[in-house]
Enzyme design. Structure first.
Site, PDB file in Angstrom:
ATOM      1  N   HIS B  88      -0.534  -6.256 -23.705  1.00  0.00           N
ATOM      2  CA  HIS B  88      -0.336  -7.531 -22.999  1.00  0.00           C
ATOM      3  C   HIS B  88      -0.050  -7.262 -21.518  1.00  0.00           C
ATOM      4  O   HIS B  88      -0.673  -7.854 -20.640  1.00  0.00           O
ATOM      5  CB  HIS B  88       0.815  -8.318 -23.630  1.00  0.00           C
ATOM      6  CG  HIS B  88       1.348  -9.428 -22.767  1.00  0.00           C
ATOM      7  ND1 HIS B  88       0.656 -10.590 -22.542  1.00  0.00           N
ATOM      8  CD2 HIS B  88       2.491  -9.541 -22.040  1.00  0.00           C
ATOM      9  CE1 HIS B  88       1.363 -11.372 -21.728  1.00  0.00           C
ATOM     10  NE2 HIS B  88       2.479 -10.755 -21.401  1.00  0.00           N
ATOM     11  N   ASP B 117     -21.764 -11.235   4.273  1.00  0.00           N
ATOM     12  CA  ASP B 117     -21.444 -10.714   2.945  1.00  0.00           C
ATOM     13  C   ASP B 117     -20.322  -9.702   3.114  1.00  0.00           C
ATOM     14  O   ASP B 117     -19.814  -9.491   4.219  1.00  0.00           O
ATOM     15  CB  ASP B 117     -22.675 -10.046   2.294  1.00  0.00           C
ATOM     16  CG  ASP B 117     -22.564 -10.042   0.766  1.00  0.00           C
ATOM     17  OD1 ASP B 117     -21.512  -9.629   0.248  1.00  0.00           O
ATOM     18  OD2 ASP B 117     -23.526 -10.470   0.099  1.00  0.00           O
ATOM     19  N   TRP B 153       3.863  -0.853 -20.897  1.00  0.00           N
ATOM     20  CA  TRP B 153       2.870  -0.766 -19.814  1.00  0.00           C
ATOM     21  C   TRP B 153       3.330   0.234 -18.762  1.00  0.00           C
ATOM     22  O   TRP B 153       2.542   0.705 -17.962  1.00  0.00           O
ATOM     23  CB  TRP B 153       2.569  -2.135 -19.206  1.00  0.00           C
ATOM     24  CG  TRP B 153       3.500  -2.561 -18.109  1.00  0.00           C
ATOM     25  CD1 TRP B 153       4.686  -3.190 -18.261  1.00  0.00           C
ATOM     26  CD2 TRP B 153       3.324  -2.367 -16.697  1.00  0.00           C
ATOM     27  NE1 TRP B 153       5.269  -3.410 -17.043  1.00  0.00           N
ATOM     28  CE2 TRP B 153       4.459  -2.911 -16.062  1.00  0.00           C
ATOM     29  CE3 TRP B 153       2.325  -1.794 -15.916  1.00  0.00           C
ATOM     30  CZ2 TRP B 153       4.624  -2.895 -14.679  1.00  0.00           C
ATOM     31  CZ3 TRP B 153       2.499  -1.783 -14.531  1.00  0.00           C
ATOM     32  CH2 TRP B 153       3.634  -2.323 -13.933  1.00  0.00           C
ATOM     33  N   SER B 181     -12.015   1.196  -9.713  1.00  0.00           N
ATOM     34  CA  SER B 181     -12.499  -0.140  -9.370  1.00  0.00           C
ATOM     35  C   SER B 181     -11.638  -0.755  -8.266  1.00  0.00           C
ATOM     36  O   SER B 181     -12.159  -1.288  -7.281  1.00  0.00           O
ATOM     37  CB  SER B 181     -12.478  -1.007 -10.627  1.00  0.00           C
ATOM     38  OG  SER B 181     -12.522  -2.358 -10.283  1.00  0.00           O
ATOM     39  N   SER B 182     -10.323  -0.652  -8.413  1.00  0.00           N
ATOM     40  CA  SER B 182      -9.424  -1.244  -7.414  1.00  0.00           C
ATOM     41  C   SER B 182      -9.563  -0.573  -6.063  1.00  0.00           C
ATOM     42  O   SER B 182      -9.565  -1.240  -5.031  1.00  0.00           O
ATOM     43  CB  SER B 182      -7.968  -1.113  -7.850  1.00  0.00           C
ATOM     44  OG  SER B 182      -7.705  -1.933  -8.929  1.00  0.00           O
ATOM     45  N   HIS B 265       6.015  -0.103  -7.556  1.00  0.00           N
ATOM     46  CA  HIS B 265       6.625  -1.148  -6.749  1.00  0.00           C
ATOM     47  C   HIS B 265       5.660  -1.764  -5.749  1.00  0.00           C
ATOM     48  O   HIS B 265       5.537  -2.987  -5.705  1.00  0.00           O
ATOM     49  CB  HIS B 265       7.957  -0.781  -6.112  1.00  0.00           C
ATOM     50  CG  HIS B 265       8.647  -2.053  -5.758  1.00  0.00           C
ATOM     51  ND1 HIS B 265       9.287  -2.824  -6.687  1.00  0.00           N
ATOM     52  CD2 HIS B 265       8.634  -2.764  -4.623  1.00  0.00           C
ATOM     53  CE1 HIS B 265       9.667  -3.953  -6.125  1.00  0.00           C
ATOM     54  NE2 HIS B 265       9.293  -3.946  -4.875  1.00  0.00           N
ATOM     55  N   GLU B 267       2.707  -2.010  -6.238  1.00  0.00           N
ATOM     56  CA  GLU B 267       1.824  -2.767  -7.132  1.00  0.00           C
ATOM     57  C   GLU B 267       2.295  -4.217  -7.305  1.00  0.00           C
ATOM     58  O   GLU B 267       1.486  -5.137  -7.322  1.00  0.00           O
ATOM     59  CB  GLU B 267       1.738  -2.061  -8.491  1.00  0.00           C
ATOM     60  CG  GLU B 267       1.101  -2.862  -9.617  1.00  0.00           C
ATOM     61  CD  GLU B 267      -0.381  -3.114  -9.444  1.00  0.00           C
ATOM     62  OE1 GLU B 267      -1.017  -2.379  -8.662  1.00  0.00           O
ATOM     63  OE2 GLU B 267      -0.898  -4.053 -10.080  1.00  0.00           O
ATOM     64  N   TYR B 269       3.778  -5.985  -5.156  1.00  0.00           N
ATOM     65  CA  TYR B 269       3.426  -6.723  -3.937  1.00  0.00           C
ATOM     66  C   TYR B 269       1.926  -6.923  -3.837  1.00  0.00           C
ATOM     67  O   TYR B 269       1.470  -7.915  -3.267  1.00  0.00           O
ATOM     68  CB  TYR B 269       4.012  -6.032  -2.707  1.00  0.00           C
ATOM     69  CG  TYR B 269       5.510  -6.143  -2.735  1.00  0.00           C
ATOM     70  CD1 TYR B 269       6.115  -7.349  -2.378  1.00  0.00           C
ATOM     71  CD2 TYR B 269       6.305  -5.123  -3.205  1.00  0.00           C
ATOM     72  CE1 TYR B 269       7.477  -7.504  -2.478  1.00  0.00           C
ATOM     73  CE2 TYR B 269       7.671  -5.270  -3.308  1.00  0.00           C
ATOM     74  CZ  TYR B 269       8.260  -6.465  -2.950  1.00  0.00           C
ATOM     75  OH  TYR B 269       9.599  -6.617  -3.070  1.00  0.00           O
ATOM     76  N   SER B 280      -0.309 -20.232   1.771  1.00  0.00           N
ATOM     77  CA  SER B 280      -0.272 -20.458   3.218  1.00  0.00           C
ATOM     78  C   SER B 280      -1.536 -21.172   3.685  1.00  0.00           C
ATOM     79  O   SER B 280      -1.619 -21.613   4.832  1.00  0.00           O
ATOM     80  CB  SER B 280      -0.137 -19.130   3.975  1.00  0.00           C
ATOM     81  OG  SER B 280       1.054 -18.489   3.608  1.00  0.00           O
ATOM     82  N   HIS B 314      14.708   1.314  -7.403  1.00  0.00           N
ATOM     83  CA  HIS B 314      15.561   0.236  -7.954  1.00  0.00           C
ATOM     84  C   HIS B 314      15.160  -0.105  -9.389  1.00  0.00           C
ATOM     85  O   HIS B 314      15.870  -0.838 -10.061  1.00  0.00           O
ATOM     86  CB  HIS B 314      15.577  -1.004  -7.050  1.00  0.00           C
ATOM     87  CG  HIS B 314      14.285  -1.750  -6.944  1.00  0.00           C
ATOM     88  ND1 HIS B 314      13.885  -2.382  -5.810  1.00  0.00           N
ATOM     89  CD2 HIS B 314      13.300  -1.967  -7.834  1.00  0.00           C
ATOM     90  CE1 HIS B 314      12.711  -2.962  -5.999  1.00  0.00           C
ATOM     91  NE2 HIS B 314      12.337  -2.722  -7.225  1.00  0.00           N
ATOM     92  N   HIS B 315      14.028   0.426  -9.843  1.00  0.00           N
ATOM     93  CA  HIS B 315      13.661   0.270 -11.263  1.00  0.00           C
ATOM     94  C   HIS B 315      14.371   1.306 -12.120  1.00  0.00           C
ATOM     95  O   HIS B 315      14.199   1.324 -13.330  1.00  0.00           O
ATOM     96  CB  HIS B 315      12.150   0.433 -11.446  1.00  0.00           C
ATOM     97  CG  HIS B 315      11.344  -0.576 -10.695  1.00  0.00           C
ATOM     98  ND1 HIS B 315      10.941  -1.770 -11.252  1.00  0.00           N
ATOM     99  CD2 HIS B 315      10.869  -0.592  -9.428  1.00  0.00           C
ATOM    100  CE1 HIS B 315      10.251  -2.469 -10.359  1.00  0.00           C
ATOM    101  NE2 HIS B 315      10.196  -1.777  -9.244  1.00  0.00           N
ATOM    102  N   THR B 340      10.936 -12.037   2.912  1.00  0.00           N
ATOM    103  CA  THR B 340      10.503 -12.982   1.881  1.00  0.00           C
ATOM    104  C   THR B 340      11.113 -14.349   2.149  1.00  0.00           C
ATOM    105  O   THR B 340      10.443 -15.381   2.008  1.00  0.00           O
ATOM    106  CB  THR B 340      10.909 -12.478   0.481  1.00  0.00           C
ATOM    107  OG1 THR B 340      10.574 -11.095   0.385  1.00  0.00           O
ATOM    108  CG2 THR B 340      10.186 -13.232  -0.602  1.00  0.00           C
ATOM    109  N   LYS B 343       9.244 -16.215   4.789  1.00  0.00           N
ATOM    110  CA  LYS B 343       8.021 -16.866   4.315  1.00  0.00           C
ATOM    111  C   LYS B 343       8.337 -18.200   3.657  1.00  0.00           C
ATOM    112  O   LYS B 343       7.685 -19.214   3.927  1.00  0.00           O
ATOM    113  CB  LYS B 343       7.298 -15.954   3.320  1.00  0.00           C
ATOM    114  CG  LYS B 343       6.897 -14.624   3.934  1.00  0.00           C
ATOM    115  CD  LYS B 343       5.894 -13.896   3.083  1.00  0.00           C
ATOM    116  CE  LYS B 343       4.529 -14.405   3.337  1.00  0.00           C
ATOM    117  NZ  LYS B 343       3.787 -13.694   4.354  1.00  0.00           N
ATOM    118  N   ARG B 462      14.889  -5.945 -23.856  1.00  0.00           N
ATOM    119  CA  ARG B 462      13.470  -6.274 -23.918  1.00  0.00           C
ATOM    120  C   ARG B 462      12.774  -5.334 -24.896  1.00  0.00           C
ATOM    121  O   ARG B 462      13.357  -4.361 -25.343  1.00  0.00           O
ATOM    122  CB  ARG B 462      12.846  -6.170 -22.524  1.00  0.00           C
ATOM    123  CG  ARG B 462      12.869  -4.772 -21.953  1.00  0.00           C
ATOM    124  CD  ARG B 462      12.508  -4.764 -20.477  1.00  0.00           C
ATOM    125  NE  ARG B 462      11.073  -4.901 -20.278  1.00  0.00           N
ATOM    126  CZ  ARG B 462      10.421  -4.403 -19.210  1.00  0.00           C
ATOM    127  NH1 ARG B 462      11.086  -3.757 -18.274  1.00  0.00           N
ATOM    128  NH2 ARG B 462       9.133  -4.560 -19.086  1.00  0.00           N
TER     129      ARG B 462
END
Lengths: 381, 547
Positions: B88, B117, B153, B181-182, B265, B267, B269, B280, B314-315, B340, B343, B462
């Site tokens: 998931h 293009d 994950w 791909s990314s 991390h 990722e 963002y 925006s 921080h993880h 943040t 924004k 979790r």
């Protein structure tokens, strides 16, 4: 009609056994100075965030309510203001500093592992905890004690779940009240995490490394927690129970443990010369198997391949030699989830469980294994 | 067939195209999609792929929620439960959110920049077409003897190496393909933005949407190779006897987490900065006012991107970091709240004294600002190391990142989709149905994720397939919210299919407050746009920066 019945059923099931009074909404205050500091910090940040939220969302809803086109609002022209931008960069910084100061103080207190009164080594393994008291020669495993039939609800549907369902163990960790207890936390296999919310202690158990944590509990009682780091199949089934005892009760408990260990040692010695009947072995074997082996190899002996192989019909438990079979059970199998049970079970239990595995589920080898046979394998290390 | 309809729609309207459709000789049928190098076709492919993956990942989540509906194991075994949560997460992150944003980039960047293009069209084709193979491998592992990846994950070693169920190799190959791909997609975005801007469009005249994708693409190029590295180390640890993450061989399992989160991390963002770009665009359009503080938005986005590289640990506060490390990562993480916050304040200031209307894209945008901010607040709480010891690995974290990723990223994707659907299809969508989609999603998503905060605070870890009885009531509600939210997404599918098939003809610019070069071309956008660059007048009119 059928539709109404269904709706009714859904509604009933929703409110059935609702125990909202017992439902906890907020973080626990816990029973230590640190856990109370943590709680206060949590509430501080929560209040700050709520206030900011009310102000910001308030401004937004004001716009939504009054600056709408349908009310004839004409768009203003402004789209920049250095003054405002500086202001709403600076104010959050001040607020953050106000939060960082108490957070730093609490953190420094939490990380002060010096001058402990009692030291206990905690070792996680799939899926149990092992506690070892330094300088006391006391060590034991602590395993989930909720009966399997309470949670395996595919087969058993009407079993009433106990009050401490999934949060109960056979032998809890026992610590003295008002003493600084230091935990040395490590793991035998994957990463686990030892967490008791009431102490605000959560520390990962990393294989090959030792982490430190400590607590000083102020109230005797029973406190419950769970493994917090995904550690495989039964991650949800390795709870932690800590019993905090008064000084005298703790000493009494220590004495009892010493005696229990001495008694176990002499029983172990006695079992070497004793010979058990097949019935005795099979009976003890089944109990031991259910408690220690069935989570992976399943009560049916079919296992969960490929990670947890079947024992039913397996060469190890049928045609293979008893010695090899004992070796795997006693010493474990490196690179797999198979643990070394030599230090977890008594000689008698290992003898019984191997006998059971070689004779249950149609593995009718007729082999009987006695404690002395197990001792022989252990001696070869 | 949607393919044919799209095909017909764009050819039928090609007479609107003043930029020369004489070299518009595209193939038909499946070949058009296989061989296409057209940014709009590839954008469409990405968006459909993302939506299919979103439904797939959602189906997995529904099984999870069904199992958690009440205490006890009723439907799935714990090991399969772990496979569900793992896949998931992977499907939603790499299969749904990221490709959806790439779809937006493909469709919108050339049109917003006044470019014909993307800069590297053939690579563009390839970066999309390897994705289905990656996910075929990942999802195919469900049907193999080993089962699908079951180590979360985040695939922490050694659970994913020595103790894995044998799915590690397929998992690693799938992630490698997704990463390639990314990276290719990101290179294409960077090159396009740097080289293909219409003459006269300076960097500070680019729409903020373009800026956010520009910065995101740099993040991708920086961290995707790190992910590729860590999965390769995982592969060799599992199958070739190395000991990167095995203490017995001199390695360290915590090092895995450092490398993983150095990717992980930035990722997060990568999955939220494009969302900032989308809202925006939409909020100023429906406030009929220019975006407040365009420059500060650019700087805030850049600061968030830079800070994202120095907060990864921080993880990992509970892994046994030294005090100094914990303090450093706590302070840096708290600092992210500043840009943040800027924004969010800017969006509110944009709405302030505007002339607001509440079309579906605006509804999703407003919901985004509020709910993303709630996710930001819980993020700030999680940043506080001492309290993180209590929150870490509980449902509080699950609530936090779903507020950011579902009501954040996903809601922005819906805002963007409803904003540009008329441009993409040439038809207005069914307004009533789209509002049903919004309100059903809004209510159910909060029923789904808000109680998770309480569960986490009350102590529910979790990734557990069964739980203690005091968590039963909230889990029931959460599951109901989950089913309702999942089903609500089918309304979106209905809206889109109806919109492709027909509906009221969309004008070139259906939203009176919208600015941007994409609104200067016909709806649906012709197959080739801006074969000749837009005029300086058009570029200046599209400038969000103001004058």
């Amino acid at each position: 009609m059928g539709k109404h019945k269904l709706t009714w059923l859904v509604l009933v099931s929703l409110f059935a056994n609702s125990a909202w009074a017992e439902t906890q909404l907020n973080l626990t205050k816990g029973v230590t100075a640190v856990s109370r500091d943590v709680y206060d910090l949590h509430m501080l940040v929560l209040y700050i965030c709520t206030t900011i939220g009310v102000l910001v969302f308030g401004a937004m809803f004001w716009s939504i309510a009054f600056h709408r086109k349908s009310k004839g609002a004409k768009p203003a022209d402004f789209h920049e203001s250095t003054k405002v931008e500086v202001l709403w960069t600076a104010i959050p910084i001040v607020i953050l500093i106000a939060m960082a100061v108490p957070a730093t103080q609490t953190l420094i207190a939490m990380e002060d592992n010096e001058n402990s009164d009692v030291t206990i080594q905690i070792t996680g393994s799939q899926w149990k905890w092992h506690y070892k008291y330094f300088d006391q020669d006391i060590e034991y495993y602590s395993v989930l004690s909720t009966p399997r039939k309470q949670y395996q609800n595919q087969q058993e549907t009407n079993v009433v779940k106990g009050k401490n369902y999934l949060l109960e163990v056979d032998k809890p960790l026992v610590i003295p009240v008002n003493k600084k207890v230091r935990f040395l936390i490590t793991s035998d296999d994957v990463i686990h995490s030892w967490w008791v919310p009431a102490f605000a202690v959560k520390q990962d158990a990393n294989p090959g490394f030792i982490n430190e944590a400590w607590t000083r509990v102020e109230e005797p009682g029973v406190y419950r927690g769970q493994c917090a780091e995904l550690c495989g199949k039964d991650h949800g089934f390795m709870p932690i129970v800590v019993e905090v005892k008064s000084a005298e009760d703790y000493d009494t408990w220590l004495n009892e443990q010493q005696q229990r260990i001495a008694a176990a040692a002499s029983a172990e010695q006695a079992s070497l010369s004793a010979s058990m009947s097949k019935e005795e072995l099979m009976q003890l074997g089944e109990t031991t198997y259910t408690a220690h082996c069935s989570a992976c190899h399943q009560p049916t002996g079919l296992g969960l391949p490929p990670a947890f192989p079947a024992l039913k019909g397996s060469p190890v438990a049928t045609t293979g030699s008893i010695k090899d079979h004992l070796d795997i059970v006693f010493n474990g199998k490196a690179g797999t989830g198979m643990q070394a049970y030599g230090k977890q079970l008594s000689l008698k239990e290992i003898a019984a469980v191997v006998t059971y595995e070689r004779n249950a589920w149609g593995n009718d080898t007729g082999d009987l294994v006695q404690s002395a046979d197990v001792k022989a394998v252990s001696g070869e290390e | 067939m949607t393919t044919d309809t799209l095909d017909n729609a764009s050819t039928a309207d090609s007479h609107h195209d003043s930029f020369g459709d004489n070299h518009d000789h595209k193939m038909t049928g499946i070949k058009r999609w296989l061989y296409t190098t057209n940014h709009k076709d590839i954008g469409t492919l990405y968006l459909w792929f993302a939506f299919i993956m979103f439904l797939t990942g959602g189906a997995l989540a529904m099984v999870i929620r069904a199992e958690l509906f009440q205490p006890g194991l009723q439907l799935v075994e714990p090991d399969f439960f772990n496979q569900l949560t793992t896949v998931h997460g992977l499907v939603m992150v790499f299969g749904a959110i990221m490709p959806a944003f790439t779809g937006f980039a493909n469709w919108m960047l050339p049109m917003m920049l006044g470019a014909p293009d993307m800069a590297l069209p053939r690579m563009n084709n390839w970066s999309f077409w390897i994705l289905p193979f990656a996910f075929a491998i990942l999802l195919g592992s469900f049907f193999m003897e080993s089962g699908a990846p079951n180590f979360g994950w985040t695939f922490y070693a050694p659970l994913s190496t020595t103790y894995s169920n044998g799915s590690t190799a397929f998992f690693v190959f799938a992630v490698h393909i997704m990463g390639i791909s990314s990276i290719m997609g990101a290179i294409n975005i960077v090159v396009t933005i740097m080289n293909m801007r219409a003459p006269g469009m300076t960097y500070m005249k680019m729409p903020l949407f373009v800026w956010t994708f520009f910065i995101t693409a740099y993040l991708l190029i920086a961290v995707m190779p790190v992910l590729a590295g860590v999965v390769t180390m995982l592969l060799t640890d599992t199958y070739f006897g190395t000991s990167f993450f095995d203490a017995a061989g001199g390695g360290d399992p915590v090092m895995f987490q450092h490398i993983f989160w150095f990717f992980g991390h930035p990722e997060v963002y990568i999955m939220i900065l494009p969302a900032f770009g989308i809202v925006s665009t939409t909020i100023p359009a429906f406030s009929r006012k220019r975006l407040f503080g365009y420059s500060s938005m650019v700087y805030a986005t850049s600061s968030i991107a830079l800070l994202s590289f120095i907060v990864w640990a921080h993880h990992m506060f509970t892994t046994g970091m030294p005090l100094f490390g914990e303090l450093f990562f706590m302070y840096c993480t708290m600092l992210i709240a500043v840009p943040t916050g800027v924004k969010v304040f800017n969006w509110v200031a944009t709405m302030w004294r505007g002339s607001l209307t509440f079309e579906t894209p605006m509804l999703f945008s407003i919901a985004f600002v509020i709910l993303f901010t709630i996710g930001g607040f819980s993020g700030l709480m999680l940043a506080m190391t001492p309290v993180d010891f209590q929150y870490h690995d509980t449902y509080f974290v699950v609530a936090h990142f779903h507020y950011v990723l579902v009501t954040g990223s996903l809601f922005s994707i819906y805002a963007g989709a409803y904003f540009w659907l008329p441009k993409w299809t040439g038809h207005m969508y069914n307004d009533t149905l789209s509002k049903w989609h919004f309100w059903c999603s809004l209510i159910s998503v909060n029923l789904l994720f808000f109680p998770m905060h309480f569960l986490g605070l009350a102590g529910m870890p979790r990734r557990i397939p069964d739980y203690a009885l005091q968590f039963a009531d909230f889990n029931k509600w959460v599951s109901i919210g989950g089913f309702a939210f999942g089903l609500s997404q089918l309304i979106f599918l209905a809206v889109v299919i109806k919109c492709i098939r027909g509906g009221e003809k969309a004008p070139a610019k259906p939203w009176d407050g919208a600015i941007g070069l994409e609104w200067t071309v016909a709806s649906p956008a012709p197959y080739h746009t801006f074969s000749t660059p837009p005029s300086q007048q058009d570029i200046d009119n599209a400038d969000q920066h103001g004058h």
